[in-house]
Design an enzyme around this catalytic site. Structure first.
Site, PDB file in Angstrom:
ATOM      1  N   HIS A  17       1.585   3.137   3.780  1.00 45.07           N
ATOM      2  CA  HIS A  17       0.578   2.282   4.423  1.00 45.07           C
ATOM      3  C   HIS A  17      -0.659   2.142   3.529  1.00 45.07           C
ATOM      4  O   HIS A  17      -1.155   1.035   3.297  1.00 45.07           O
ATOM      5  CB  HIS A  17       0.205   2.888   5.791  1.00 45.07           C
ATOM      6  CG  HIS A  17      -0.877   2.162   6.529  1.00 45.07           C
ATOM      7  ND1 HIS A  17      -0.681   1.561   7.746  1.00 45.07           N
ATOM      8  CD2 HIS A  17      -2.183   1.938   6.222  1.00 45.07           C
ATOM      9  CE1 HIS A  17      -1.812   1.001   8.147  1.00 45.07           C
ATOM     10  NE2 HIS A  17      -2.744   1.223   7.242  1.00 45.07           N
ATOM     11  N   GLU A  18      -1.140   3.281   3.011  1.00 46.54           N
ATOM     12  CA  GLU A  18      -2.348   3.253   2.174  1.00 46.54           C
ATOM     13  C   GLU A  18      -2.072   2.586   0.834  1.00 46.54           C
ATOM     14  O   GLU A  18      -2.901   1.850   0.308  1.00 46.54           O
ATOM     15  CB  GLU A  18      -2.901   4.674   1.963  1.00 46.54           C
ATOM     16  CG  GLU A  18      -3.292   5.418   3.232  1.00 46.54           C
ATOM     17  CD  GLU A  18      -4.185   4.626   4.163  1.00 46.54           C
ATOM     18  OE1 GLU A  18      -5.005   3.821   3.680  1.00 46.54           O
ATOM     19  OE2 GLU A  18      -4.046   4.783   5.391  1.00 46.54           O
TER      20      GLU A  18
ATOM     21  N   GLY B 236      -5.903   8.024   7.279  1.00 42.54           N
ATOM     22  CA  GLY B 236      -5.917   7.566   5.891  1.00 42.54           C
ATOM     23  C   GLY B 236      -6.959   6.484   5.704  1.00 42.54           C
ATOM     24  O   GLY B 236      -7.315   5.777   6.652  1.00 42.54           O
TER      25      GLY B 236
ATOM     26  N   HIS C  61      -2.428  -1.067   0.920  1.00 39.72           N
ATOM     27  CA  HIS C  61      -3.807  -1.575   0.848  1.00 39.72           C
ATOM     28  C   HIS C  61      -4.205  -1.857  -0.606  1.00 39.72           C
ATOM     29  O   HIS C  61      -4.972  -2.778  -0.878  1.00 39.72           O
ATOM     30  CB  HIS C  61      -4.795  -0.564   1.438  1.00 39.72           C
ATOM     31  CG  HIS C  61      -4.903  -0.613   2.934  1.00 39.72           C
ATOM     32  ND1 HIS C  61      -5.302  -1.740   3.619  1.00 39.72           N
ATOM     33  CD2 HIS C  61      -4.681   0.336   3.882  1.00 39.72           C
ATOM     34  CE1 HIS C  61      -5.318  -1.481   4.923  1.00 39.72           C
ATOM     35  NE2 HIS C  61      -4.942  -0.228   5.113  1.00 39.72           N
TER      36      HIS C  61
ATOM     37  N   GLN D  24     -10.652  -0.758   1.757  1.00 44.34           N
ATOM     38  CA  GLN D  24     -11.141  -0.815   3.140  1.00 44.34           C
ATOM     39  C   GLN D  24     -12.639  -0.583   3.234  1.00 44.34           C
ATOM     40  O   GLN D  24     -13.260  -0.896   4.255  1.00 44.34           O
ATOM     41  CB  GLN D  24     -10.422   0.218   4.010  1.00 44.34           C
ATOM     42  CG  GLN D  24      -8.945  -0.085   4.206  1.00 44.34           C
ATOM     43  CD  GLN D  24      -8.303   0.946   5.116  1.00 44.34           C
ATOM     44  OE1 GLN D  24      -7.858   1.991   4.644  1.00 44.34           O
ATOM     45  NE2 GLN D  24      -8.276   0.678   6.407  1.00 44.34           N
TER      46      GLN D  24
ATOM     47  N   CYS E  67      -4.492   0.663  12.028  1.00 46.07           N
ATOM     48  CA  CYS E  67      -5.278   0.613  10.798  1.00 46.07           C
ATOM     49  C   CYS E  67      -6.742   0.397  11.147  1.00 46.07           C
ATOM     50  O   CYS E  67      -7.053  -0.441  12.000  1.00 46.07           O
ATOM     51  CB  CYS E  67      -4.766  -0.531   9.928  1.00 46.07           C
ATOM     52  SG  CYS E  67      -5.653  -0.704   8.375  1.00 46.07           S
ATOM     53  N   LEU E  68      -7.620   1.149  10.499  1.00 48.51           N
ATOM     54  CA  LEU E  68      -9.057   1.005  10.771  1.00 48.51           C
ATOM     55  C   LEU E  68      -9.547  -0.402  10.432  1.00 48.51           C
ATOM     56  O   LEU E  68     -10.566  -0.840  10.954  1.00 48.51           O
ATOM     57  CB  LEU E  68      -9.852   2.051   9.967  1.00 48.51           C
ATOM     58  CG  LEU E  68      -9.566   3.515  10.338  1.00 48.51           C
ATOM     59  CD1 LEU E  68     -10.271   4.447   9.370  1.00 48.51           C
ATOM     60  CD2 LEU E  68      -9.979   3.809  11.773  1.00 48.51           C
TER      61      LEU E  68
HETATM   62 NI    NI Z   1      -4.781   0.769   6.949  1.00 44.53          NI
END
Ligand code: NI
Length: 190
Positions: A158-159, A55, A162, A60, A116-117
């Site tokens: 999770h997304e 995701g 953000h 991000q 998470c990236l």
């Molecule tokens: Ni993330």
């Protein structure tokens, strides 16, 4: 709109990492469903598949707007070509895009390891809802509703976090959260 064609073309976007300010901002709704938005989504999917990640939310990559992409189904495998070169092969694509998402219902709980990236190198169990009901718009501005459970539900939560300026380490105990926050800040300064 068909997202299939987007899977492996586009440009790599750089991913912002904690504690970059954009990651803690509340993102603004998407209002223009135009060519630029489609272009952005294409590059977000491309960047997600190459990272690889399941995701990626617009904040991000430095855009504070309410949009994320995900794919909880694809596989990436490392293969050696006839000439001895190592390369990746992707399969089983199921790209999804959520614009202006709103989680309108939740049920159950589920604890699952997340990463998470934007928080590289950190993997921790996070408590989430086991299933969610989400309303969202697609790239053309059309409205949809989806009932999601398990991995898809976890990824959506999770997304969606953000978009509200929350990273997954914010969901950990104070002890762990402070530990990782200090660690991330230190690594960033170095
Ligand atoms: Ni993330």
């Amino acid at each position: 709109m068909n997202l299939e064609k987007y899977k492996l073309e586009g440009e790599l976007l750089s991913i912002f990492t904690y504690p970059d300010a954009v990651l803690s901002q509340v993102a603004k709704p998407v209002t223009d469903f135009n060519k630029d938005l489609k272009h952005l989504v294409k590059n977000m999917l491309f960047s997600m598949y190459h990272a690889p990640g399941i995701g990626l939310a617009a904040p991000q990559i430095g855009h504070s707007i309410r949009l994320f992409v995900l794919d909880v189904d694809f596989d990436r495998e490392e293969v050696t070509t006839a000439s001895g070169k190592e390369e990746y092969r992707w399969s089983g694509f199921n790209p999804m895009v959520f614009i202006n998402p709103i989680i309108t219902g939740t049920s159950g709980t589920s604890i699952h390891e997340e990463g998470c990236l934007s928080v590289p190198g950190v993997y921790e169990d996070v408590k989430r809802h086991q299933s969610v009901h989400v309303k969202f718009q697609d790239l053309d501005g059309n409205f949809h509703e989806l009932e999601a459970s398990d991995m898809l539900a976890i990824c959506i939560q999770h997304e969606n976090d953000h978009l509200d300026g929350i990273v997954f380490i914010d969901r950990l105990s104070n002890l762990k959260k402070n530990f990782y926050k200090k660690k991330m800040i230190k690594e960033k300064v170095r």
